[in-house]
Motif scaffolding. Structure first.
Motif, short mmCIF file in Angstrom:
data_model
loop_
_atom_site.label_atom_id
_atom_site.label_comp_id
_atom_site.label_asym_id
_atom_site.label_seq_id
_atom_site.Cartn_x
_atom_site.Cartn_y
_atom_site.Cartn_z
N ALA A 1 -66.49 73.76 47.59
CA ALA A 1 -65.10 73.81 48.06
C ALA A 1 -64.17 73.30 46.96
CB ALA A 1 -64.91 73.04 49.36
N GLU A 2 -62.88 73.36 47.21
CA GLU A 2 -61.93 73.00 46.17
C GLU A 2 -61.98 71.51 45.85
OE1 GLU A 2 -60.42 74.96 44.20
OE2 GLU A 2 -61.08 76.77 45.27
N ASP A 3 -62.27 70.66 46.86
CA ASP A 3 -62.38 69.23 46.60
C ASP A 3 -63.51 68.95 45.61
OD1 ASP A 3 -60.31 68.78 48.30
OD2 ASP A 3 -61.54 68.02 49.96
N GLY A 4 -64.66 69.57 45.85
CA GLY A 4 -65.78 69.38 44.94
C GLY A 4 -65.49 69.93 43.56
N TRP B 1 -73.40 82.83 50.33
CA TRP B 1 -72.19 83.60 50.01
C TRP B 1 -71.04 82.65 49.67
CZ3 TRP B 1 -67.72 83.53 53.18
CH2 TRP B 1 -66.72 84.40 52.79
N GLY B 2 -70.94 81.53 50.40
CA GLY B 2 -69.91 80.55 50.07
C GLY B 2 -70.12 79.98 48.68
N TYR B 3 -71.37 79.72 48.30
CA TYR B 3 -71.70 79.24 46.96
C TYR B 3 -71.35 80.28 45.90
CZ TYR B 3 -75.17 79.00 43.11
OH TYR B 3 -75.82 79.04 41.91
N MET B 4 -71.63 81.54 46.18
CA MET B 4 -71.38 82.61 45.21
C MET B 4 -69.91 82.66 44.80
SD MET B 4 -73.81 85.46 47.08
CE MET B 4 -73.07 86.86 46.23
N ARG B 5 -69.02 82.28 45.69
CA ARG B 5 -67.59 82.33 45.41
C ARG B 5 -67.19 81.35 44.31
NH1 ARG B 5 -64.92 81.55 51.17
NH2 ARG B 5 -63.04 81.63 49.92
N TYR B 6 -67.99 80.30 44.10
CA TYR B 6 -67.66 79.27 43.11
C TYR B 6 -68.56 79.34 41.88
CZ TYR B 6 -64.97 77.17 46.89
OH TYR B 6 -64.07 76.95 47.91
#
Length: 541
Positions: A360-363, A394-399
């Motif tokens: 996420a953006e915080d991380g 999929w959430g990981y792939m975005r970053y």
């Protein structure tokens, strides 16, 4: 696609769509309040019994400790050793067993450990079993039979009050209470005689102890002795005595006699005897023998350091409750925020292992700041082929690309490479591997081991538990495990020097093998992501 594979694909798709639809429906309803749990009459609180040198485990703990302020740790990186350690503690407990898990599967391993709890209770040991209610569908009768034995009490955390026969019917019956039931207790804790404890990522099921013929999890637990055990016992009490821990009998009443319930439990679990030799290898990958072999010695060999238990408050389930003006207490001490504090304080390097990794953006802000200050980051997570939660991947792939551009090192566990890697000791040659360990090593001196994934669900929806210990020696052992996993069982992800595209690099027989697409991922997993991912926000992962 085989018939079994098609069935599994449809089951996973239906479950994901149903749960996401319920979440969206609840959000659209505009109901933001928290529904209440029942308060069964006559439920008495109970509390941990302190460790005593009058018990075998208490004497071992005391004799082994060089200083009462320190905590001793033995890492349990392989399934057979992790299982044999639990068996040894259950078989030698003399006063108490406090057992808390997110998942205890109705399979051979789960039933066998329940039977060990019954045997301990028959010796006069007080057994308290606290299970999250997410995956107990179909287990009410067996758990009621266990609780019918003297000295045993079973409670369910944040239970479903209706539709108890199936996960989907439970959520459907709780649509108006979805906010509450979507919060789960993800803690994993096993405490014997208040003297020894096991904390880590493993649930109780065949696949967490390398006993599943098809798919097994690579995980890490820690056997703990010393100062931190008292903290863990206190944390168990907080959960056990909370308003969310409801005795099973309240939701599953029965008209049968206690003797009939005990007999039924004994019949169901009688066939699940484990092999005489749970551990076939003489030593694990770190060179340790089974802990049971040391229990007849005056002391056991452990790595000692200063440790703290980090445990989410049970109020996290009610995080929609109003916070008193000027106070943020319910959010100050979550495991996720404390781990983020470790990351912010890193000065040289961070090595993370998380099966579900969505920064996420915080991380990303923490990583970006660390990189600018000279901190190096190495992350081990599942590949698309290895994960059992493709939507989280999929959430990981975005970053992923942004992390690589920062200079972070990313490694993704390969199920096929892990299956071939007998030297690592986590998987047999016929099983596929999925990473499940949740660990961090900071500056080669601080180690975190626990139940927390680095993803939105662990941050906001699940309660979590873990320990942090200051010990360069333990850090070296954990890094050895993680390096073995990265080098032998995983692909390193990089950006192609020529085209800037993602590449997955593996080493086979000293030769570099390059993949230009998600390696080993099959058609049904890719199709699953195409169908479901567009409807899922990051906060729902």
């Amino acid at each position: 696609m085989t018939g079994d594979a098609t069935h599994e694909f449809v089951r996973r798709l239906a479950r994901s769509l149903a749960l996401r639809w319920l979440a969206l429906a609840f959000a659209a309803s505009g109901t933001a309040g928290c529904a209440s749990l029942p308060a069964p009459a006559g439920v008495e609180p109970s509390f941990a019994i302190p460790a005593s040198a009058e018990t075998l485990l208490g004497r071992l703990a005391k004799n082994s400790s060089p200083d009462p302020t320190l905590t001793g740790v033995r890492l349990l990186p392989t399934g057979p050793y992790a299982l044999s350690t639990r068996i040894a503690l259950a078989a030698r407990a003399e006063r108490t067993l406090d057992v808390q898990y997110y998942l205890l599967q109705n399979d051979a391993t789960g039933r066998y450990l329940l039977r060990l709890m019954r045997d301990a209770a028959a010796r006069g040991v007080r057994v308290r079993l606290l299970l999250d209610d997410m995956y107990t569908a179909g287990m009410d009768d067996m758990l009621i039979g266990l609780a019918a034995h003297p000295n045993i009490e079973v409670r369910l955390f944040n239970p479903f009050s209706a539709g108890r026969g199936h996960v989907l019917t439970r959520f459907a019956a709780s649509a108006l209470d979805f906010y509450r039931v979507n919060h789960r207790m993800h803690n994993k804790l096993f405490v014997a005689d208040g003297a020894m404890a096991i904390v880590g990522g493993r649930n109780i099921a065949d696949s967490y102890f390398t006993r599943d013929p098809n798919q097994n999890f690579a995980d890490v637990d820690a056997l703990l002795v010393g100062a931190v055990v008292e903290q863990l016992s206190s944390a168990f009490d907080d959960y056990w005595n909370s308003e969310f821990a409801i005795p099973l009998a309240y939701f599953a009443p029965t008209s049968t006699s206690a003797e009939e319930r005990r007999r039924a439990f004994d019949d169901v679990t009688a066939r699940d005897a484990l092999p005489t030799e749970v551990v076939e290898e003489k030593t694990d990958v770190l060179g340790y023998g089974p802990i049971v072999e040391e229990m007849s010695d005056p002391r056991i060999g452990l790595i000692w350091g200063v440790a703290s238990a980090w445990v989410d408050p049970t109020a996290k389930v009610w995080n929609c409750r109003p916070v008193p003006e000027g106070s943020t207490a319910p959010h100050l001490h979550t495991v996720r925020l404390r781990v983020e504090g470790l990351l912010r304080n890193a000065r040289r390097e961070v090595t993370l292992s998380s099966p579900y990794f969505v920064p996420a953006e915080d991380g990303m802000a923490i990583f970006g700041q660390g990189v600018r200050e000279g901190v190096s980051y190495k992350v081990l997570t599942n590949s698309l082929a290895a994960t059992d939660e493709p939507l989280v991947h999929w959430g990981y792939m975005r970053y992923r690309r942004r992390m690589l551009l920062m200079g972070m090192e990313l490694y993704e566990l390969s199920p096929t490479r892990a299956s071939r890697d007998r030297g690592f000791g986590l998987f047999g040659s016929r099983t596929l591997g999925t990473l499940h360990a949740k660990t961090a090593v900071i500056d080669r001196s601080t180690v975190f081991i626990g139940s927390m994934n680095f993803d939105p669900r662990s941050d906001a929806l699940n309660t979590e538990i873990g320990i942090v210990i200051e010990s360069p020696q333990l850090a070296r052992e954990m890094l050895r495990l993680m390096n073995l996993d990265k080098l032998q069982s995983s692909y390193r992800v990089r950006l192609s020097p020529e085209h800037g595209r993602l590449e997955w690099i593996g080493i086979d027989d000293f030769n570099e093998v390059v993949h230009n697409d998600e390696p080993d991922a099959d058609f049904r997993t890719r199709m699953y992501l195409r169908l479901v991912a567009p409807f899922v926000s990051e906060g729902m992962l």
